[in-house]
Design a protein around this motif. Structure first.
Motif, PDB file in Angstrom:
ATOM      1  N   GLY A 140     -13.196   3.545   4.771  1.00 27.99           N
ATOM      2  CA  GLY A 140     -12.582   4.863   4.804  1.00 27.99           C
ATOM      3  C   GLY A 140     -11.651   5.028   5.989  1.00 27.99           C
TER       4      GLY A 140
ATOM      5  N   THR B 144      -5.337   1.714   3.400  1.00 21.45           N
ATOM      6  CA  THR B 144      -4.679   0.438   3.183  1.00 21.45           C
ATOM      7  C   THR B 144      -3.469   0.582   2.271  1.00 21.45           C
ATOM      8  OG1 THR B 144      -6.871  -0.509   3.305  1.00 21.45           O
ATOM      9  CG2 THR B 144      -5.133  -1.922   2.434  1.00 21.45           C
ATOM     10  N   ILE B 145      -2.408  -0.140   2.580  1.00 17.79           N
ATOM     11  CA  ILE B 145      -1.274  -0.258   1.667  1.00 17.79           C
ATOM     12  C   ILE B 145      -1.499  -1.533   0.846  1.00 17.79           C
ATOM     13  CG2 ILE B 145       1.218  -0.508   1.437  1.00 17.79           C
ATOM     14  CD1 ILE B 145       1.556   0.892   4.093  1.00 17.79           C
ATOM     15  N   TYR B 146      -1.626  -1.360  -0.464  1.00 17.15           N
ATOM     16  CA  TYR B 146      -1.872  -2.504  -1.329  1.00 17.15           C
ATOM     17  C   TYR B 146      -0.566  -3.055  -1.879  1.00 17.15           C
ATOM     18  CZ  TYR B 146      -6.854  -1.834  -0.982  1.00 17.15           C
ATOM     19  OH  TYR B 146      -8.120  -1.754  -0.497  1.00 17.15           O
ATOM     20  N   VAL B 147      -0.608  -4.345  -2.188  1.00 19.00           N
ATOM     21  CA  VAL B 147       0.574  -5.077  -2.645  1.00 19.00           C
ATOM     22  C   VAL B 147       0.304  -5.550  -4.074  1.00 19.00           C
ATOM     23  CG1 VAL B 147       1.952  -7.151  -2.245  1.00 19.00           C
ATOM     24  CG2 VAL B 147       1.117  -5.818  -0.295  1.00 19.00           C
TER      25      VAL B 147
ATOM     26  N   LEU C  75      -1.382  -5.268   2.640  1.00 17.64           N
ATOM     27  CA  LEU C  75      -0.774  -5.448   3.955  1.00 17.64           C
ATOM     28  C   LEU C  75      -1.888  -5.328   4.977  1.00 17.64           C
ATOM     29  CD1 LEU C  75       2.492  -3.349   3.548  1.00 17.64           C
ATOM     30  CD2 LEU C  75       2.267  -5.831   3.718  1.00 17.64           C
TER      31      LEU C  75
ATOM     32  N   TYR D 234      -0.544  -2.644   9.291  1.00 11.70           N
ATOM     33  CA  TYR D 234      -0.068  -1.554   8.433  1.00 11.70           C
ATOM     34  C   TYR D 234      -1.192  -0.592   8.080  1.00 11.70           C
ATOM     35  CZ  TYR D 234       3.734  -4.881   7.637  1.00 11.70           C
ATOM     36  OH  TYR D 234       4.780  -5.751   7.804  1.00 11.70           O
ATOM     37  N   ARG D 235      -0.879   0.669   8.010  1.00 13.45           N
ATOM     38  CA  ARG D 235      -1.800   1.661   7.455  1.00 13.45           C
ATOM     39  C   ARG D 235      -0.984   2.663   6.644  1.00 13.45           C
ATOM     40  NH1 ARG D 235      -6.444   1.672  11.251  1.00 13.45           N
ATOM     41  NH2 ARG D 235      -6.706  -0.574  11.428  1.00 13.45           N
ATOM     42  N   GLN D 236      -1.620   3.168   5.602  1.00 16.40           N
ATOM     43  CA  GLN D 236      -0.940   4.172   4.762  1.00 16.40           C
ATOM     44  C   GLN D 236      -1.024   5.512   5.504  1.00 16.40           C
ATOM     45  OE1 GLN D 236       0.918   6.020   2.854  1.00 16.40           O
ATOM     46  NE2 GLN D 236       0.577   4.814   1.025  1.00 16.40           N
ATOM     47  N   GLU D 237      -0.106   5.742   6.429  1.00 18.40           N
ATOM     48  CA  GLU D 237      -0.140   6.945   7.248  1.00 18.40           C
ATOM     49  C   GLU D 237       1.271   7.478   7.417  1.00 18.40           C
ATOM     50  OE1 GLU D 237      -3.857   6.718  10.322  1.00 18.40           O
ATOM     51  OE2 GLU D 237      -2.102   5.568  10.852  1.00 18.40           O
TER      52      GLU D 237
ATOM     53  N   LEU E 150       1.664   5.578  13.339  1.00 21.72           N
ATOM     54  CA  LEU E 150       2.774   4.899  12.692  1.00 21.72           C
ATOM     55  C   LEU E 150       2.203   4.101  11.524  1.00 21.72           C
ATOM     56  CD1 LEU E 150       5.024   3.337  15.482  1.00 21.72           C
ATOM     57  CD2 LEU E 150       5.557   5.256  14.001  1.00 21.72           C
ATOM     58  N   PRO E 151       2.878   4.085  10.404  1.00 24.72           N
ATOM     59  CA  PRO E 151       2.364   3.261   9.294  1.00 24.72           C
ATOM     60  C   PRO E 151       2.511   1.767   9.578  1.00 24.72           C
ATOM     61  CG  PRO E 151       4.450   4.279   8.696  1.00 24.72           C
ATOM     62  CD  PRO E 151       4.068   4.855  10.020  1.00 24.72           C
ATOM     63  N   VAL E 152       3.448   1.420  10.423  1.00 24.87           N
ATOM     64  CA  VAL E 152       3.674   0.019  10.776  1.00 24.87           C
ATOM     65  C   VAL E 152       3.538  -0.069  12.289  1.00 24.87           C
ATOM     66  CG1 VAL E 152       5.287  -1.910  10.685  1.00 24.87           C
ATOM     67  CG2 VAL E 152       5.262  -0.225   8.840  1.00 24.87           C
TER      68      VAL E 152
ATOM     69  N   ARG F  51     -15.800  10.804  -2.028  1.00 23.77           N
ATOM     70  CA  ARG F  51     -14.414  10.322  -2.007  1.00 23.77           C
ATOM     71  C   ARG F  51     -13.695  10.694  -3.289  1.00 23.77           C
ATOM     72  NH1 ARG F  51     -14.473   4.488   0.305  1.00 23.77           N
ATOM     73  NH2 ARG F  51     -14.736   4.928   2.499  1.00 23.77           N
TER      74      ARG F  51
ATOM     75  N   PHE G 289      10.916  -1.190  10.013  1.00 23.57           N
ATOM     76  CA  PHE G 289       9.849  -1.318   9.022  1.00 23.57           C
ATOM     77  C   PHE G 289      10.304  -2.308   7.940  1.00 23.57           C
ATOM     78  CE2 PHE G 289       7.803   3.178   9.578  1.00 23.57           C
ATOM     79  CZ  PHE G 289       7.495   2.848  10.881  1.00 23.57           C
TER      80      PHE G 289
ATOM     81  N   PHE H 247      10.208  -2.562   4.864  1.00 22.72           N
ATOM     82  CA  PHE H 247      10.208  -2.051   3.498  1.00 22.72           C
ATOM     83  C   PHE H 247      11.642  -1.779   3.050  1.00 22.72           C
ATOM     84  CE2 PHE H 247       6.330  -0.004   5.489  1.00 22.72           C
ATOM     85  CZ  PHE H 247       5.455  -0.957   5.030  1.00 22.72           C
TER      86      PHE H 247
ATOM     87  N   VAL I 204       8.580  -8.345  -3.654  1.00 26.12           N
ATOM     88  CA  VAL I 204       7.147  -8.094  -3.792  1.00 26.12           C
ATOM     89  C   VAL I 204       6.959  -6.582  -3.657  1.00 26.12           C
ATOM     90  CG1 VAL I 204       4.884  -8.504  -2.782  1.00 26.12           C
ATOM     91  CG2 VAL I 204       6.582 -10.355  -2.835  1.00 26.12           C
ATOM     92  N   ALA I 205       6.324  -5.977  -4.673  1.00 28.47           N
ATOM     93  CA  ALA I 205       6.235  -4.513  -4.707  1.00 28.47           C
ATOM     94  C   ALA I 205       4.915  -4.040  -4.103  1.00 28.47           C
ATOM     95  CB  ALA I 205       6.343  -4.024  -6.147  1.00 28.47           C
ATOM     96  N   LEU I 206       4.947  -2.813  -3.593  1.00 27.93           N
ATOM     97  CA  LEU I 206       3.744  -2.191  -3.048  1.00 27.93           C
ATOM     98  C   LEU I 206       3.111  -1.304  -4.108  1.00 27.93           C
ATOM     99  CD1 LEU I 206       5.103  -1.204   0.470  1.00 27.93           C
ATOM    100  CD2 LEU I 206       3.853  -3.255  -0.194  1.00 27.93           C
ATOM    101  N   VAL I 207       1.785  -1.206  -4.086  1.00 29.13           N
ATOM    102  CA  VAL I 207       1.071  -0.377  -5.053  1.00 29.13           C
ATOM    103  C   VAL I 207       1.149   1.092  -4.629  1.00 29.13           C
ATOM    104  CG1 VAL I 207      -1.178   0.100  -6.083  1.00 29.13           C
ATOM    105  CG2 VAL I 207      -0.463  -2.266  -5.667  1.00 29.13           C
ATOM    106  N   ASN I 208       0.891   1.347  -3.353  1.00 30.96           N
ATOM    107  CA  ASN I 208       0.897   2.725  -2.852  1.00 30.96           C
ATOM    108  C   ASN I 208       1.835   2.824  -1.653  1.00 30.96           C
ATOM    109  OD1 ASN I 208      -0.879   1.027  -1.500  1.00 30.96           O
ATOM    110  ND2 ASN I 208      -2.169   2.702  -0.778  1.00 30.96           N
TER     111      ASN I 208
ATOM    112  N   LEU J 228       4.736   4.053   1.115  1.00 39.34           N
ATOM    113  CA  LEU J 228       4.890   5.288   1.888  1.00 39.34           C
ATOM    114  C   LEU J 228       5.840   6.236   1.175  1.00 39.34           C
ATOM    115  CD1 LEU J 228       5.341   3.539   5.339  1.00 39.34           C
ATOM    116  CD2 LEU J 228       3.295   4.708   4.539  1.00 39.34           C
TER     117      LEU J 228
END
Lengths: 341, 832
Positions: free
Chosen positions: A158, A162-165, A179, A207-210, A217-219, B346, B521, B523, B544-548, B550
């Motif tokens: 939690g 995470t940023i998923y690829v 990432l 990286y974080r999804q932020e 920072l997200p990066v 969640r 960044f 991206f 390469v694509a991102l799922v979620n 920014l």
């Protein structure tokens, strides 16, 4: 052979006296000197006549020429001293420039403070016997989480947004590629590739999804360090951290450790640093003794080897070193910001 | 977790100030984020009885006569929620309320008001401001409110780590305070509950893994109403809103014991039964917050005969909620698995006091403590009678014994802690410690000094499971600050891998040469590659694509550094920085190929993208530092080539080969392809006007991208030293007349070939075109230096070299040497 009348050098002395006195600059003096005693000068011409004289006359005239030459040299020297003094006083003064005009320099470039900070951090760790290694920024879920003792349902996930690829190979399961959220995966990669001892420092981008704001920072960047060897203890961790802090913040820096929790270390400690430039304790990093599960996952025997690990935000260290209070400064790439480094 | 000290002190009082205690706890692992004093500063407020309520002429206000046990006070009041005989807080003239609000005698509508009657919110106790705070009937008349309710109380705000769920309770914090300070722990005596099935509500648990224990306590004959003031004040200080005596009692028990308690109105429970089961598809429940929630089969629910009446461990349901009509209640105290609760919380984004505790593990062993505390308090504040407690615990589990090797602890912590000290520290948190049988794990015989302790952790500490968990307890209780500092010896020189060290030299050389390092960044968006003018089949289109991501503009991983770098350049230009020269060192992300594989994907064989490291360059405006005494020169291709040369020289590589080329996005006539010993390294050039327009860049923006990974692959190449000959070198110039379209590199190569191995310098010093040369011709003049290792060179050597150069130039580039002295003389000045 007809005898030419002997040339008379003495009038040249009077001429010299007049001409030297008349010289108003060092250049004129040099010209006067040349016309009298230079290679083509009048006295030299007189000297050339010596060859046509008999022995007695030659000795007489030669001695007189030498006397005149010496006297001329004396006169010239006196006048030169006067003119040199005048040159120093007048001419050099007239040549004055404005020394406060800008220096002529090459264009100024700079290193990004984040990379500069990583360089400094790696330097300290290298001096402590650690080798810097770097891993991929796109990681597998296994290396990023599971090998770090963070299973799928672990509450610590939690904390990692995470940023998923999309897996480059469509056959790989969704969620298997991401990432990296920390530089820790390189711990496992290194341990899988080699046996103990391990002494590594892993700097890199994470990286974080932020959403970016003053404190997120997200990066961003981290440096993670791992040591695994026979007999490493909590005291080794503490000593290493103290050296790193002194290396980064100066000899007056100190550390303070507090219990904390990370899934991949036990015991775990949060480390505060006393940063002299800040004059206060600041939260710096998380650390701990490597969890036996992490060692096992990498194929190490926790009964044989022990280790410590710590990870720190590079941005945080850079902020403390340079007095920066907004994380976004690092991502903005504004030349005005860089010009301070 | 908010811990009011007055509450904590009932269990342990180490005699420390709030600040001292905060520091002790923080260094002990319970981080105190802040110290609040939400109701501090209340002075001059007394408990007073309403004696009479009269009107204030021409207003809705009342003139209230209150009596404080000594004298009467007339106070104007706007509220009307009280009656004669009620006890209320009266702030008399000179009183202060939280927030330094001062109460004075004043005249309202020509009536003198001798103070103010206060609401709960005005006193900082809860947020109820609908009327005056009516105190319980047995409140002490005339008492100073601040003393009676301990309003100067300090509240510690603790941040609790996932492994220290026990500290989400006053008792849990009290355990640590006692252990860390040595103060005596005095937990309250727990009443025994009448165990049995007389609750009349049978319980079934479908999945004991997700709900290991479930208890129901039936209490009859309660009178629901407001809680006594001390309870309201205490809950408010702990950050919870007082609601009613029954609900407040459940919350109080949760805060105190760490066990979430839920109260059901017994008559509203359908079918007098409780099932703990997973939700069925299509089921819904309206939770206490009034929201109807669609359930998922992964959700664990509490159900009665009618269906779900609560989300297990997250939130109760509205249909069985206790209200003022309730007389009989069922108290639920249970243990749910952290993952079950976290999953539902969640999924519904519903994070509650209960879920925050369950997700950090609530131990099943202590469930009845929560039930007993709650039942006792509930009957105390709301009356009623405890009928029975039904305790369903299908697989009772006792704590497992952990074998602790004390010598290993000493080695692991690097501290000399005798066995006795280790045992004492563990006992201070209620571990049971016994000397263990003298055989270590696996039957191995013990070392002479290796002590072995059998440690049974206390029920309230589910986080203590394995031996290293005890290491941390021993270390923190002894004090992390007692750990000595020692620097390990790795036994080898540290440093950087060769490519990493080489990269650093490249970066530093570029910074020294006037380039500023950027980090962007990694991206890109779908439009970025269009703006660069890449054709559809360009490999950089394989992103390469991102799922979620920014954002949509950052939905792919970059395959080129240019989009980010040019964006940074443009941003600077927009901020009035006209002269920009930036570089970036960073990875791009490409689908892997056999030639360019990704990193090892681990045992599962996951495919990862290739991450080659590139050097990106971007420049616009003037390159050189501006100065008043020379004309400004705009950045051009040579500056970009210079950056490439700086990079290769920093790592000791030979000159890069330069050839004219084309590249999407670049000016077709001003683009150079670079290669190193035959391997393509990258491209630099002026950007195409279309690219410049698409990206809104300044005219004549230049850019480039080089394969830094190839340049640095072997690290820094060590140079073989050239020892100069002491004898004077031979210096002379040649001017080559050539067709205008022949690249300079070809001409230089011919000159070098002709000059032979003794050439030590070949420098272009003039490029000349003019009518005297003829249409389509140009002259390139080179200053040459020849040095022979084996002796002095003379004019004969010079003549031989010129002849050889003349032949090479004619053969390779169809050129000839210029002989006219005037052109040569003009160039002399530039050469010297």
């Amino acid at each position: 052979m007809s005898q030419a009348p002997p040339a008379n050098p003495e009038p040249l002395l009077d001429e010299g006296r007049e001409r030297f006195a008349a010289a108003s600059s060092l250049d004129e003096l040099d010209a006067a000197k040349a016309s009298l005693v230079g290679r083509r000068g009048a006295l030299t011409a007189v000297q050339r006549t010596l060859g046509g004289l008999d022995e007695r006359q030659r000795r007489d005239v030669g001695a007189r020429i030498n006397a005149v030459r010496a006297a001329l040299a004396e006169l010239e020297e006196q006048r030169r001293a006067v003119l040199t003094e005048e040159r120093d006083r007048v001419v050099l003064a007239a040549e004055a420039v404005d020394v406060t005009l800008p220096a002529r320099t090459a264009r100024r470039g700079s290193l990004h403070p984040i990379h500069e900070t990583i360089d400094a951090m790696v330097d300290v760790m290298a001096n402590l016997g650690f080798t810097a290694v770097e891993g991929p920024e796109v990681e597998t879920d296994w290396f990023n989480f599971q090998a770090m003792n963070i299973p799928v349902d672990h509450p610590a996930r939690g904390m990692h947004d995470t940023i998923y690829v999309q897996p480059p190979n469509p056959a790989d399961p969704p969620g298997s590629v991401l990432l990296r959220t920390h530089t820790s995966p390189m711990q496992t990669r290194t341990m899988l590739a080699q046996g103990p001892p391990v002494y590594i420092a892993v700097p890199g981008r994470t990286y974080r999804q932020e959403t970016a704001d003053a404190t997120h920072l997200p990066v961003f960047h981290q440096m993670e360090c791992l040591a695994v060897d026979e007999g490493l203890s909590f005291a080794d961790l503490r000593g290493t951290l103290a050296e790193l802090c002194r290396g980064l913040f100066g000899p007056g820096a100190r550390i303070r450790m507090r219990p904390d929790h990370y899934p991949f270390t036990e015991p775990s400690a949060d480390v505060d640093a006393w940063v002299p430039a800040v004059g206060d304790w600041v939260e710096l990093l998380g650390s701990g003794m490597v969890h036996p599960n992490v060692l096992r996952m990498a194929g190490y025997d926790p009964e044989q080897s022990s280790g410590f690990a710590f990870g720190m935000g590079v941005e945080r260290v850079a902020m403390l070193r340079h007095g920066i209070d907004d994380l976004r400064s690092f991502a903005d790439n504004d030349l005005r910001f860089f010009s301070s480094f | 977790m908010r811990v009011p000290l007055s509450w904590l002190h009932r269990s342990v009082d180490p005699g420390l100030s709030a600040e001292q205690l905060a520091s002790t706890l923080t260094l002990g692992g319970l981080v105190v984020e802040a110290i609040h004093r939400p109701t501090a500063g209340t002075r001059g407020v007394v408990v007073a009885r309403v004696e009479a309520i009269g009107p204030v002429p021409s207003s809705k206000l009342s003139l209230v006569d209150v009596y404080d046990g000594r004298e009467h006070h007339e106070i104007v009041c706007g509220a009307s929620n009280f009656a004669v005989g009620d006890l209320v807080p009266a702030a008399l003239p000179g009183a202060t309320l939280p927030g330094a609000v001062r109460i004075e005698r004043r005249t309202i509508r020509n009536v003198v008001s001798n103070g103010m009657l206060a609401s709960a919110r005005e006193l900082g106790v809860g947020d109820d401001h609908r009327g005056i705070w009516v105190l319980e009937a047995d409140a002490p008349l005339g008492a100073d409110l601040s003393e009676w309710l301990e309003l100067d109380d300090a509240v510690l705000d603790l941040e609790i780590n996932p492994d220290r769920g026990y500290a989400l309770s006053i008792f849990g914090v009290a355990h640590d305070v006692a252990a860390l300070t040595g103060a005596e722990l005095r937990l309250p005596e727990l009443p025994s509950l009448p165990l049995g099935t007389a609750t009349g509500v049978p319980v079934s648990i479908a999945d004991p893994d997700r709900c290991p224990r479930f208890s129901l306590t039936r209490i009859e004959g309660v009178a629901v109403g407001p809680s006594p003031a001390w309870l309201q004040r205490r809950l408010a200080a702990a950050g919870m809103r007082p609601i009613s005596n029954v609900v407040d009692a459940t919350n109080h028990a949760m805060l105190e014991t760490g066990h979430p308690v839920h109260a059901y109105d017994l008559v509203r429970l359908a079918g007098a039964r409780i099932d703990v089961r997973q939700a069925a598809t299509g089921e819904t429940v309206v939770t206490l917050d009034g929201v109807q929630r669609a359930l998922d089969p992964g959700d664990l629910v509490i159900a009665d005969a009618s269906g779900p009446v609560g989300l297990a461990g997250v939130m109760g349901g509205a249909s069985t909620e206790v209200d003022e009509t309730t007389t009989d209640v069922l108290l639920e105290v249970a243990a749910f698995s952290p993952t079950a609760v976290l999953r539902t919380a969640r999924r519904l984004k519903l994070f509650t006091e209960a879920s925050s505790r369950f997700e950090k593990t609530v131990p099943p062993q202590t469930v009845l403590r929560g039930a007993a505390r709650c039942a006792a308090l509930l009957t105390h504040v709301a009356g009623g009678r405890i009928i029975a407690t039904d305790d369903v615990w299908p697989q009772p589990a006792a704590r497992e014994v952990i074998r602790l090797r004390t010598d290993r602890v000493r080695r692991h912590l690097g501290m000399d802690l005798p066995d006795q000290r280790q045992a004492e520290l563990l006992e201070s948190i209620e571990c049971r410690v016994e000397p263990s049988a003298q055989v270590a794990e696996g039957g191995r015989a013990l070392e002479p000094n290796e002590g072995l302790l059998a440690v049974t952790p206390p029920d309230y500490r589910p986080d203590l499971r394995i031996e290293v968990d005890l290491d941390e307890e021993i270390a923190r209780l002894h004090g992390y600050e007692q750990i000595p500092e020692r620097v390990p010896c790795s036994g080898r020189a540290g440093g950087r891998r060769p490519a990493h060290a080489a990269r650093r030299r490249v970066r530093e050389a570029l910074a020294g040469a006037g380039w500023t390092e950027a980090i962007t960044f990694p991206f890109i968006g779908p439009n970025d590659l269009d703006a660069l003018g890449l054709p559809p089949d360009d490999p950089r289109r394989q992103t390469v694509a991102l799922v979620n991501p920014l954002s949509q503009e950052e939905s792919r991983l970059r395959t080129s550094l240019l989009p980010g770098l040019l964006r940074a350049l443009r941003r600077n230009v927009n901020r009035q920085a006209a002269d920009v020269a930036m570089f970036e060192v960073g990875a791009v992300f490409l689908p892997p190929t056999p030639q360019e594989p990704g990193a090892d994907g681990g045992a599962d064989g996951i495919t990862l993208p290739a991450e080659p490291l590139l050097l990106g360059l971007a420049a616009c405006g003037h390159f050189e530092a501006l100065r008043h005494d020379r004309p400004a020169r705009p950045a051009d291709l040579a500056d970009l080539l210079g950056a490439a040369d700086t990079a290769r020289r920093a790592v000791g590589l030979p000159l890069l080969e330069v050839a004219a080329g084309t590249e999407p996005g670049y000016h077709p006539g001003r683009t150079a392809r670079l290669s190193l010993e035959g391997t393509a390294i990258g491209v630099v050039g002026e950007l195409h006007p279309r690219t410049i327009a698409a990206l809104q860049l300044p005219a004549r923006t230049h850019a480039g991208e080089l394969r830094l990974d190839l340049l640095t692959a072997e690290g820094v190449r060590l140079a073989a030293a050239v020892v100069p000959d002491a004898r004077p070198p031979l210096r002379f110039d040649v001017a080559v007349l050539i067709a205008a379209d022949v690249p300079a590199a070809a001409v230089e190569a011919a000159v070098r070939e002709g000059a032979g191995p003794s050439l030590s310098e070949c420098r272009l010093f003039d490029v000349f075109t003019g009518p005297q040369l003829g249409e389509g011709r140009k002259s390139l003049a080179y200053a040459l230096r020849l040095e022979a290792g084996d002796g002095a060179l003379n004019e004969i050597d010079e003549q031989a070299a010129i002849t050889s150069i003349e032949q090479a130039v004619a053969r390779r580039v169809d050129g000839r040497l210029r002989r006219d002295d005037s052109a040569g003389a003009a160039a002399q000045d530039q050469r010297r």
